[in-house]
Design a protein around this motif. Structure first.
Motif, PDB file in Angstrom:
ATOM      1  N   GLN A  70      43.855  42.003  27.375  1.00 34.50           N
ATOM      2  CA  GLN A  70      43.405  40.440  27.361  1.00 34.50           C
ATOM      3  C   GLN A  70      44.634  39.689  26.745  1.00 34.50           C
ATOM      4  N   GLN A 130      42.056  39.748  35.415  1.00 33.59           N
ATOM      5  CA  GLN A 130      41.098  39.049  34.371  1.00 33.59           C
ATOM      6  C   GLN A 130      39.503  39.466  34.872  1.00 33.59           C
ATOM      7  N   ILE A 169      47.454  39.878  29.496  1.00 36.07           N
ATOM      8  CA  ILE A 169      47.208  38.742  30.635  1.00 36.07           C
ATOM      9  C   ILE A 169      47.513  37.413  30.174  1.00 36.07           C
ATOM     10  N   ASP A 179      36.847  41.278  32.592  1.00 36.53           N
ATOM     11  CA  ASP A 179      35.641  40.622  32.122  1.00 36.53           C
ATOM     12  C   ASP A 179      34.303  41.554  32.183  1.00 36.53           C
TER      13      ASP A 179
END
Length: 207
Positions: free
Chosen positions: A107, A87, A110, A91
């Motif tokens: 994403q 993450q 995840i 990001d």
């Protein structure tokens, strides 16, 4: 004038050298990954990302590598560390570009890993978000095979949970396999993975 030409030549040589180092580093990281040395590969991708901030690919692979490893990790503490690392890397790139379909897929992956780890806690909270992410990715890149396949794979998981028909999702997996055949990555290091997973998923569809 000679001094300016020398400076320009030095600058061009520096760019070529940097490009060579980037390619060599990425190649080495992929080699480590293929050898099952996931931690070493992730660390190298991180170092490349720190040195080459104009490319989203090193952080992308940090996120992908750690996420896929998390799916196969039974230790919840280790899985949490892997997903947090994924993450954090993702990001960095999502802050730069929210319209990259490949990043949106990671994403969603995840979040899916969090759901798989604790369905009772995270299923209701994150399932809608995952579908929203795939919806955004599909709007951006409807012919991207990873977008089509991963969305269908997630939907199959939900369909099996609720006991609903998976045939529409299987049709999408078949479509993704066709898209893999024609998809051309932008660079040698751009994402090209997924066909083997789609083929395996298709076999399950036909059982």
């Amino acid at each position: 004038m000679t001094k300016i030409i020398t400076i320009i030549a030095f600058f061009i040589c520096s760019l070529l050298s940097a490009q060579g180092q980037f390619e060599q580093g990425m190649g080495k990281a992929f080699q480590l990954w293929s050898e099952g040395k996931n931690t070493e590969a992730s660390d190298l991708f991180e170092r490349i990302a720190a040195a080459e901030k104009t490319s989203w690919l090193p952080n992308y692979y940090v996120a992908l590598l750690n996420t896929t490893t998390a799916f196969t990790t039974k230790d919840k503490e280790q899985m949490t560390l892997l997903l947090r690392k994924a993450q954090k890397a993702l990001d960095v790139e999502m802050d730069k570009n929210l319209k990259n379909a490949e990043l949106l897929v990671i994403q969603a992956m995840i979040d899916t890993a969090w759901i798989a780890a604790d369905p009772m806690t995270n299923g209701q909270k994150l399932s809608g978000k995952v579908m929203e992410l795939y919806g955004k990715a599909q709007a951006i890149a409807p012919e991207n095979p990873r977008v089509v396949f991963n969305k269908a794979e997630f939907e199959i998981g939900s369909a099996k949970f609720w006991g609903t028909d998976t045939k529409p999702m299987c049709a999408q997996i078949e479509k993704a396999i066709g898209l893999f055949a024609t998809f051309k990555p932008e660079t040698p290091f751009s994402p090209s993975w997924g066909l083997d997973r789609a083929m395996a998923a298709m076999k399950n569809c036909t059982k």
